[in-house]
Scaffold this motif. Sequence first.
Motif, PDB file in Angstrom:
ATOM      1  N   LYS A   1      12.399   2.083  -1.704  1.00 50.37           N
ATOM      2  CA  LYS A   1      12.981   2.434  -3.005  1.00 50.37           C
ATOM      3  C   LYS A   1      11.935   2.919  -4.000  1.00 50.37           C
ATOM      4  O   LYS A   1      12.005   2.641  -5.192  1.00 50.37           O
ATOM      5  N   MET A   2      10.943   3.663  -3.479  1.00 49.05           N
ATOM      6  CA  MET A   2       9.943   4.265  -4.362  1.00 49.05           C
ATOM      7  C   MET A   2      10.659   5.265  -5.260  1.00 49.05           C
ATOM      8  O   MET A   2      11.508   6.022  -4.785  1.00 49.05           O
ATOM      9  N   PRO A   3      10.361   5.291  -6.543  1.00 46.77           N
ATOM     10  CA  PRO A   3      11.008   6.276  -7.419  1.00 46.77           C
ATOM     11  C   PRO A   3      10.698   7.707  -6.957  1.00 46.77           C
ATOM     12  O   PRO A   3       9.593   8.010  -6.513  1.00 46.77           O
ATOM     13  N   TRP A   4      11.699   8.558  -7.066  1.00 43.13           N
ATOM     14  CA  TRP A   4      11.594   9.948  -6.607  1.00 43.13           C
ATOM     15  C   TRP A   4      10.418  10.678  -7.240  1.00 43.13           C
ATOM     16  O   TRP A   4       9.680  11.388  -6.576  1.00 43.13           O
ATOM     17  N   ARG A   5      10.226  10.509  -8.537  1.00 44.84           N
ATOM     18  CA  ARG A   5       9.144  11.220  -9.233  1.00 44.84           C
ATOM     19  C   ARG A   5       7.775  10.811  -8.706  1.00 44.84           C
ATOM     20  O   ARG A   5       6.891  11.644  -8.550  1.00 44.84           O
ATOM     21  N   ILE A   6       7.597   9.539  -8.437  1.00 49.73           N
ATOM     22  CA  ILE A   6       6.315   9.072  -7.901  1.00 49.73           C
ATOM     23  C   ILE A   6       6.118   9.615  -6.497  1.00 49.73           C
ATOM     24  O   ILE A   6       5.033  10.088  -6.147  1.00 49.73           O
ATOM     25  N   HIS A   7       7.155   9.571  -5.683  1.00 52.14           N
ATOM     26  CA  HIS A   7       7.065  10.124  -4.326  1.00 52.14           C
ATOM     27  C   HIS A   7       6.720  11.606  -4.367  1.00 52.14           C
ATOM     28  O   HIS A   7       5.862  12.080  -3.626  1.00 52.14           O
ATOM     29  N   LEU A   8       7.376  12.328  -5.225  1.00 55.55           N
ATOM     30  CA  LEU A   8       7.121  13.763  -5.344  1.00 55.55           C
ATOM     31  C   LEU A   8       5.682  14.026  -5.775  1.00 55.55           C
ATOM     32  O   LEU A   8       5.003  14.899  -5.221  1.00 55.55           O
ATOM     33  N   PHE A   9       5.184  13.259  -6.735  1.00 61.03           N
ATOM     34  CA  PHE A   9       3.808  13.419  -7.207  1.00 61.03           C
ATOM     35  C   PHE A   9       2.797  13.114  -6.105  1.00 61.03           C
ATOM     36  O   PHE A   9       1.805  13.830  -5.940  1.00 61.03           O
ATOM     37  N   LEU A  10       3.049  12.065  -5.324  1.00 56.90           N
ATOM     38  CA  LEU A  10       2.099  11.650  -4.295  1.00 56.90           C
ATOM     39  C   LEU A  10       2.095  12.567  -3.077  1.00 56.90           C
ATOM     40  O   LEU A  10       1.082  12.688  -2.403  1.00 56.90           O
ATOM     41  N   THR A  11       3.221  13.182  -2.782  1.00 53.96           N
ATOM     42  CA  THR A  11       3.275  14.024  -1.585  1.00 53.96           C
ATOM     43  C   THR A  11       3.050  15.498  -1.871  1.00 53.96           C
ATOM     44  O   THR A  11       2.838  16.266  -0.948  1.00 53.96           O
ATOM     45  N   SER A  12       3.090  15.915  -3.117  1.00 46.44           N
ATOM     46  CA  SER A  12       2.928  17.335  -3.433  1.00 46.44           C
ATOM     47  C   SER A  12       1.608  17.935  -2.963  1.00 46.44           C
ATOM     48  O   SER A  12       1.608  19.044  -2.451  1.00 46.44           O
TER      49      SER A  12
ATOM     50  N   LEU B   1      -2.150  14.003  12.869  1.00 48.32           N
ATOM     51  CA  LEU B   1      -1.506  13.334  13.999  1.00 48.32           C
ATOM     52  C   LEU B   1      -0.414  12.354  13.579  1.00 48.32           C
ATOM     53  O   LEU B   1       0.321  11.859  14.408  1.00 48.32           O
ATOM     54  N   PHE B   2      -0.317  12.071  12.300  1.00 52.92           N
ATOM     55  CA  PHE B   2       0.679  11.138  11.788  1.00 52.92           C
ATOM     56  C   PHE B   2       1.979  11.892  11.541  1.00 52.92           C
ATOM     57  O   PHE B   2       1.987  12.880  10.812  1.00 52.92           O
ATOM     58  N   PRO B   3       3.089  11.483  12.145  1.00 52.85           N
ATOM     59  CA  PRO B   3       4.345  12.215  11.924  1.00 52.85           C
ATOM     60  C   PRO B   3       4.724  12.212  10.446  1.00 52.85           C
ATOM     61  O   PRO B   3       4.746  11.156   9.810  1.00 52.85           O
ATOM     62  N   PRO B   4       5.016  13.376   9.871  1.00 52.27           N
ATOM     63  CA  PRO B   4       5.300  13.435   8.434  1.00 52.27           C
ATOM     64  C   PRO B   4       6.541  12.664   8.020  1.00 52.27           C
ATOM     65  O   PRO B   4       6.662  12.247   6.875  1.00 52.27           O
ATOM     66  N   VAL B   5       7.454  12.440   8.932  1.00 50.95           N
ATOM     67  CA  VAL B   5       8.702  11.769   8.576  1.00 50.95           C
ATOM     68  C   VAL B   5       8.483  10.293   8.264  1.00 50.95           C
ATOM     69  O   VAL B   5       9.197   9.713   7.443  1.00 50.95           O
ATOM     70  N   VAL B   6       7.487   9.668   8.863  1.00 47.82           N
ATOM     71  CA  VAL B   6       7.317   8.219   8.728  1.00 47.82           C
ATOM     72  C   VAL B   6       7.056   7.808   7.281  1.00 47.82           C
ATOM     73  O   VAL B   6       7.726   6.925   6.751  1.00 47.82           O
ATOM     74  N   ALA B   7       6.087   8.439   6.638  1.00 48.20           N
ATOM     75  CA  ALA B   7       5.761   8.055   5.258  1.00 48.20           C
ATOM     76  C   ALA B   7       6.920   8.339   4.317  1.00 48.20           C
ATOM     77  O   ALA B   7       7.213   7.531   3.425  1.00 48.20           O
ATOM     78  N   ASN B   8       7.591   9.454   4.492  1.00 50.23           N
ATOM     79  CA  ASN B   8       8.717   9.789   3.620  1.00 50.23           C
ATOM     80  C   ASN B   8       9.889   8.836   3.825  1.00 50.23           C
ATOM     81  O   ASN B   8      10.526   8.400   2.870  1.00 50.23           O
ATOM     82  N   LEU B   9      10.166   8.502   5.069  1.00 43.41           N
ATOM     83  CA  LEU B   9      11.248   7.581   5.390  1.00 43.41           C
ATOM     84  C   LEU B   9      10.956   6.188   4.818  1.00 43.41           C
ATOM     85  O   LEU B   9      11.810   5.575   4.186  1.00 43.41           O
TER      86      LEU B   9
ATOM     87  N   HIS C   1       0.813  -1.220   0.000  1.00 43.06           N
ATOM     88  CA  HIS C   1       0.000   0.000   0.000  1.00 43.06           C
ATOM     89  C   HIS C   1       0.845   1.268   0.000  1.00 43.06           C
ATOM     90  O   HIS C   1       0.368   2.312   0.440  1.00 43.06           O
ATOM     91  N   GLY C   2       2.058   1.203  -0.468  1.00 39.67           N
ATOM     92  CA  GLY C   2       2.983   2.327  -0.359  1.00 39.67           C
ATOM     93  C   GLY C   2       2.486   3.626  -0.954  1.00 39.67           C
ATOM     94  O   GLY C   2       2.537   4.670  -0.320  1.00 39.67           O
TER      95      GLY C   2
ATOM     96  N   VAL D   1       1.606   6.948   1.338  1.00 42.46           N
ATOM     97  CA  VAL D   1       2.322   8.215   1.207  1.00 42.46           C
ATOM     98  C   VAL D   1       1.349   9.353   0.949  1.00 42.46           C
ATOM     99  O   VAL D   1       1.436  10.415   1.558  1.00 42.46           O
ATOM    100  N   PHE D   2       0.398   9.140   0.069  1.00 41.44           N
ATOM    101  CA  PHE D   2      -0.559  10.191  -0.267  1.00 41.44           C
ATOM    102  C   PHE D   2      -1.438  10.547   0.932  1.00 41.44           C
ATOM    103  O   PHE D   2      -1.589  11.714   1.279  1.00 41.44           O
ATOM    104  N   ILE D   3      -2.001   9.557   1.579  1.00 43.80           N
ATOM    105  CA  ILE D   3      -2.937   9.804   2.679  1.00 43.80           C
ATOM    106  C   ILE D   3      -2.222  10.325   3.920  1.00 43.80           C
ATOM    107  O   ILE D   3      -2.769  11.157   4.657  1.00 43.80           O
TER     108      ILE D   3
END
Length: 155
Positions: free
Chosen positions: A133-144, A119-127, A106-107, A111-113
Motif C-alpha cells: 500500500k505504498m502511496p502512488w506518488r511515492i512509487h512513481l517518484f521512486l521508479t521514475s 536480472l531482477f524481474p521488474p514486476v516484483v518490486a512494483n507488485l 526497506h520498501g 523499489v528504487f534499486i
Amino acid sequence: MLHWLHSLLPHIPHYGYVLVFIVVFLNNIGVPLPGETILLGAGFILGQAAGSLWEPIVAGTAASFLGGSCAFWLGQRLGYSGLGRIRWLHLTPKRLKWPERFFKRHGAKAVFIARFIALFPPVVANLLAGMAKMPWRIHLFLTSPGRQPMPPVTF
C-alpha cells in the motif's frame, strides 16, 4: 526463446516501436520476455537502417511506465492475502511473512534499486509496492529514474 527473438528482428525496421512497446510492457507485468534484449536489438537494427531511434525509446519508456503501473495496481488489488490464494504459487502465510516484513522495512529503497538491477524481474518490486500500500506518488517518484529503457546502441 532464441528462435522467437531471432524471427522478430527482421521486422523491427518496419514495426520496431510497436514490438518494443509490446515486449517491454509484457516484461514489466511479469511475462518472462527479454525486454532489454529487444531494446538492444531495436537500437542495433534501426541504427543500421538509418531510422529514427526516438520511436523505440519513447515506446520502451511508455511501456515500462504502463507495465509498472499495472503491476502496482495488481499488487494493490491482490494484497498479501490475495497472493496467497493463488494456488500454483504455493505461497503459505509463513512464506509471505519475510517479503512483507522486508518490504515494510526497506520498501522505498527496494523499489528504487530494483529498477536498476537488470536480472531482477521488474514486476516484483512494483507488485510488492502495491501490496504494501505504498502511496502512488511515492512509487512513481521512486521508479521514475529507472523507467527509461537503456539507450539503443548503434554501430
